[in-house]
Design an enzyme around this catalytic site. Structure first.
Site, mmCIF file in Angstrom:
data_model
loop_
_atom_site.group_PDB
_atom_site.id
_atom_site.type_symbol
_atom_site.label_atom_id
_atom_site.label_comp_id
_atom_site.label_asym_id
_atom_site.label_seq_id
_atom_site.Cartn_x
_atom_site.Cartn_y
_atom_site.Cartn_z
ATOM 1 N N GLU A 26 0.973 -0.884 -0.158
ATOM 2 C CA GLU A 26 -0.400 0.050 0.103
ATOM 3 C C GLU A 26 0.891 1.472 -0.096
ATOM 4 O O GLU A 26 2.356 1.201 0.243
ATOM 5 C CB GLU A 26 -1.161 -0.120 1.374
ATOM 6 N N ASN A 173 -12.576 -1.512 -1.093
ATOM 7 C CA ASN A 173 -11.468 -1.443 0.437
ATOM 8 C C ASN A 173 -12.342 -1.463 1.508
ATOM 9 O O ASN A 173 -12.766 -0.319 2.353
ATOM 10 C CB ASN A 173 -10.189 -1.338 0.366
ATOM 11 N N GLU A 174 -12.253 -2.291 2.257
ATOM 12 C CA GLU A 174 -13.038 -2.239 3.686
ATOM 13 C C GLU A 174 -14.705 -0.611 3.827
ATOM 14 O O GLU A 174 -14.025 -0.488 4.229
ATOM 15 C CB GLU A 174 -11.903 -1.982 4.655
ATOM 16 N N TYR A 240 -6.776 -9.214 11.293
ATOM 17 C CA TYR A 240 -5.450 -9.052 11.466
ATOM 18 C C TYR A 240 -4.856 -9.720 13.073
ATOM 19 O O TYR A 240 -6.099 -9.770 14.023
ATOM 20 C CB TYR A 240 -4.956 -8.023 11.945
ATOM 21 N N GLU A 301 -6.196 -9.386 2.899
ATOM 22 C CA GLU A 301 -5.027 -8.895 4.495
ATOM 23 C C GLU A 301 -5.648 -9.314 5.089
ATOM 24 O O GLU A 301 -6.508 -10.180 5.882
ATOM 25 C CB GLU A 301 -5.403 -7.327 5.038
ATOM 26 N N GLN A 350 2.186 -6.255 5.378
ATOM 27 C CA GLN A 350 2.164 -5.453 3.920
ATOM 28 C C GLN A 350 3.787 -6.112 3.125
ATOM 29 O O GLN A 350 4.789 -6.018 4.736
ATOM 30 C CB GLN A 350 2.008 -3.790 3.765
HETATM 31 O O1 AHR Z 1 -2.915 -2.981 6.197
HETATM 32 C C1 AHR Z 1 -2.722 -1.394 7.070
HETATM 33 C C2 AHR Z 1 -4.811 -0.934 6.835
HETATM 34 O O2 AHR Z 1 -5.664 -2.364 7.069
HETATM 35 C C3 AHR Z 1 -5.209 -1.263 5.749
HETATM 36 O O3 AHR Z 1 -5.015 0.155 4.590
HETATM 37 C C4 AHR Z 1 -6.627 -1.010 5.700
HETATM 38 O O4 AHR Z 1 -7.340 -2.168 4.281
HETATM 39 C C5 AHR Z 1 -6.863 -2.265 7.093
HETATM 40 O O5 AHR Z 1 -7.365 -1.486 7.753
#
Ligand code: AHR
Length: 498
Positions: A26, A173-174, A240, A301, A350
């Site tokens: 990103e 995205n999101e 995450y 992600e 990332q």
């Molecule tokens: O990876 C960091 C961020 O985490 C991304 O930009 C977003 O899609 C997610 O919340």
């Protein structure tokens, strides 16, 4: 022996899609700028502006697919600002990530060049949150229509004669959060509207990826599958492994990447194990609407999220990487392999200098993280046939957290060899593991191990090889069975010929 891994070597009816070993880069902190793009005039060795060392590293793990330009950044990105002469590109404010000025030196052409240099398939995420349908439609035309239209002629003027032929395209995205704070019902309608104008030009069938749920938002998955499955090829889950699931957590709540007590070790590994429940339950909802498994679950992600390294910008998300990160990768990849009939792409967050990165850079220096080494040890699973694995494990427990101390996955390559990957999460005790390969007679085994003597060890620019894979031979093979001793805090990969 208390731990058992049984591999059914004569079963296996589908491949582990290589894209499960995918990546995400990103416009955030030093991921693109510094980490990948240094510009053609840099003294850091580069090919057309891309760091040679980073490209070589990503080739080394056969990075199959790369997602770009975000993330939250994607829903603020206007692609026309990033094409044409670099001197004339229009800057913007990167509001999500530190409010810094993004000068758009790295845009569509640079992204495709990067993917070509790595040998990765490009995956672009389009702007739904603040972009128009027309803008998205024109981007697809720019990338995929051969010539004689305004957008294709602009691409040709900008130096690319042949169409780029983008295949993987995300529509937002999101969109439940930074991509527009939408409800699933509203987003499903918006998705269908935008998607209508994402055309399959010039015989290039677009693989359409819809924004999926955050963590355990099963309602989001249900609504998207009910209302929009007609028009998507993939649904993107974001998850995450972090101390708290809220992105708003304070400094203390995120915890240090390198300096943490054992209960944070256990908590983060527990969070990684929770991936299985998420994948299982989202898949079960998808099965109700799509029993043939046409729509892929894409974990686009995933990874760890800790407090940034001291002294670095709080919104640049630069974190170090220990054996704990390597184990999160090992646990998660074992789960994706196991569910690979539904999970057909995953992109760790990332690639460089951000979150659970493969590589870290410091000016001209670069190091490979323990996570990188796990991707290297697991790369034999890419496009191999998934083999069913049954695991019986002791528990690793610390404080209030308890979980299997061993997890595993297995696959058979086209040459007939079998790759079994496994781990031991315990910080003190080895794991005695009996591995049975039902249906084989083992002839030859070669092993690699990534292991740490402490929870906190990590590679530094001065000592980049503190954690790196070594040969592993702590096993005895007999008939269809292997008895092995896996040290604490380790990931092991065995390649078995029969
Ligand atoms: O990876 C960091 C961020 O985490 C991304 O930009 C977003 O899609 C997610 O919340």
């Amino acid at each position: 022996m208390l731990n058992k891994i049984i591999v059914q070597t004569e079963s296996g009816d589908h491949k582990i899609d290589k894209n499960i070993y995918g990546h995400f880069a990103e416009h955030l902190g030093r991921c693109i700028y510094d980490g990948i793009w240094v510009g053609e005039k840099s003294s850091i060795p580069n090919i057309r502006g891309m760091r040679k060392d980073v490209v070589e590293a990503l080739k080394g793990i056969k990075a199959p697919v790369l997602r770009w330009p975000g993330g939250c950044f994607a829903d603020e990105y206007h692609w026309k600002d990033g094409v044409g002469s670099r001197e004339e590109r229009r800057p913007m404010v990167n509001s999500n990530w530190g409010g810094v000025v993004e000068d758009n030196q790295f845009g569509t052409h640079e992204f495709f060049d990067l993917c070509e240099q790595i040998g990765a398939e490009p995956y672009i995420c389009g702007n739904v949150g603040s972009g128009t349908i027309h803008e998205m439609q024109e981007w697809i035309e720019y990338m995929n229509w051969p010539d004689s239209t305004p957008m294709s002629e602009m691409r040709i003027r900008n130096g690319r004669k042949e169409p780029f032929n983008i295949k993987y395209f995300g529509i937002g995205n999101e969109n439940w959060g930074c991509g527009g704070k939408m409800t699933p019902e509203y987003y499903a309608s918006v998705y269908k509207r935008y998607n209508t104008f994402v055309r399959d030009y010039n015989g290039q069938k677009i693989f359409r990826i819809a924004c999926g749920p955050r963590n355990d938002d099963y309602h989001w998955t249900d609504v998207m599958m009910r209302d929009a499955r007609c028009c998507m090829d993939g649904l993107a889950l974001h998850y995450y492994s972090r101390m708290f699931s809220s992105g708003e957590s304070t400094t203390e709540e995120r915890g240090s990447a390198t300096d943490f007590p054992e209960d944070e070790w256990a908590l983060i590994l527990r969070k990684a194990h929770n991936t299985e429940e998420l994948v299982h339950r989202h898949s079960a909802i998808m099965d109700r609407y799509d029993p043939e498994k046409r729509v892929a679950l894409i974990v686009d992600e995933w990874g760890t999220w800790f407090e940034v390294e001291p002294g670095t910008h709080p919104r640049f998300l630069y974190q170090q990487n220990t054996m704990r990160d390597a184990l999160v990768a090992s646990i998660s990849l074992n789960i994706f392999n196991e569910y690979s009939d539904r999970v057909r792409m995953a992109n760790i967050a990332q690639t460089v200098n951000v979150l659970q990165a493969m590589v870290l850079t410091d000016g001209p220096r670069m190091l490979l993280t323990p996570t990188y080494h796990v991707f290297d040890m697991y790369k034999g699973h890419q496009d191999a046939t998934s083999l069913p694995v049954y695991t019986e494990s002791e528990q690793y427990s610390y404080g209030e957290y308890s979980m299997d101390k061993v997890s595993a996955s297995a696959s058979r390559a086209d040459d007939g060899s079998i790759l079994v990957t496994m781990n031991n999460l315990d910080t003190k005790k080895p794991a005695e593991i009996r591995t049975v390969l039902r249906g084989t007679r083992i002839k030859n085994v070669s092993g690699r191990i990534l292991s740490s003597s402490s929870m906190h060890l990590h590679n530094t620019f001065d000592e980049p090889d503190r954690l790196s894979p070594q040969n592993f031979a702590e096993f005895k093979a007999e008939s269809d069975e292997l008895k092995l001793t896996v040290p604490p805090m380790s990931v092991v990969a065995l390649r078995i010929e029969s």
